[in-house]
Write an enzyme that holds these catalytic residues in place. Structure first.
Site, PDB file in Angstrom:
ATOM      1  N   GLY A  68     -31.067 -64.215  16.483  1.00 52.49           N
ATOM      2  CA  GLY A  68     -29.697 -64.018  16.939  1.00 52.49           C
ATOM      3  C   GLY A  68     -29.577 -64.122  18.438  1.00 52.49           C
ATOM      4  O   GLY A  68     -30.570 -64.080  19.170  1.00 52.49           O
ATOM      5  N   ASP A  69     -28.329 -64.243  18.875  1.00 47.21           N
ATOM      6  CA  ASP A  69     -28.030 -64.218  20.297  1.00 47.21           C
ATOM      7  C   ASP A  69     -26.615 -63.686  20.475  1.00 47.21           C
ATOM      8  O   ASP A  69     -25.726 -63.990  19.673  1.00 47.21           O
ATOM      9  CB  ASP A  69     -28.152 -65.602  20.929  1.00 47.21           C
ATOM     10  N   THR A  70     -26.429 -62.890  21.507  1.00 47.50           N
ATOM     11  CA  THR A  70     -25.118 -62.312  21.789  1.00 47.50           C
ATOM     12  C   THR A  70     -24.703 -62.705  23.197  1.00 47.50           C
ATOM     13  O   THR A  70     -25.494 -62.596  24.131  1.00 47.50           O
ATOM     14  CB  THR A  70     -25.159 -60.784  21.629  1.00 47.50           C
TER      15      THR A  70
END
Length: 190
Positions: A68-70
């Site tokens: 994931g990446d935010t």
């Protein structure tokens, strides 16, 4: 079915635990996270999540890989994961009293190598921050390494007027989307 979390983030591990998921291993992906020229925030988050997943999948054939990446964004501007007080102060000053978006992208690569992607798009509005509030937040050190210079799960929660979307996504892992992808891949979730 082995699940590998392609992230060093303790928040992501804790969030997975909230839905009863404990990864079999944690194997962070070390990739270049520099945004490409004119890359939009949502596309950037999705690309980085996919690249992290692909890198780790190559090291764990036959396993499920969750990455994931935010990204915190003001308009088309991607805010950094702050590493200095000056960066954090600049981000908080920019976010003060205004609306911004938090994009949280996830990629799940199944045991056959098929990748599925989801993107959670959320809106956060900070109150207008007084200089003393910014100073106190900076002194608390929660901002270090955080996209946009804040952690919603900490003291910044008291500075946020409104959120629209997923609280867990703003923290770094959209749990609804994660659970849905894991179930679709056959991962056992109660």
């Amino acid at each position: 079915m082995r699940l590998i979390l392609a992230s060093a983030s303790p928040r992501r591990r804790d969030l997975l635990g909230q839905i009863g998921v404990v990864p079999d291993a944690v194997d962070p992906a070390d990739i270049d996270e520099t945004p490409r020229k004119a890359e939009l925030p949502a596309a950037y988050a999705a690309r980085v999540a996919a690249e992290k997943g692909a890198l780790v999948a190559a090291r764990h054939p036959g396993a499920l890989i969750l990455s994931g990446d935010t990204v915190v964004a003001v308009g088309r501007r991607i805010l950094p994961k702050t590493e200095s007080e000056a960066e954090a102060r600049a981000c908080l000053t920019l976010l003060s009293g205004r609306r911004h978006r938090v994009f949280s992208a996830i990629t799940l690569i199944d045991d056959e190598g098929k990748a599925r992607h989801r993107l959670s798009d959320n809106i956060v509005i900070f109150k207008r921050l007084e200089q003393a509030e910014i100073d106190a937040y900076i002194a608390g050190d929660e901002w270090r390494g955080k996209a946009g210079g804040y952690a919603i799960q900490g003291r910044a929660a008291g500075l946020i007027r409104t959120i629209q979307g997923s609280h867990s996504a703003i923290m770094g892992l959209p749990l609804y989307e994660t659970r849905t992808l894991l179930k679709a891949a056959g991962y056992p979730i109660d």
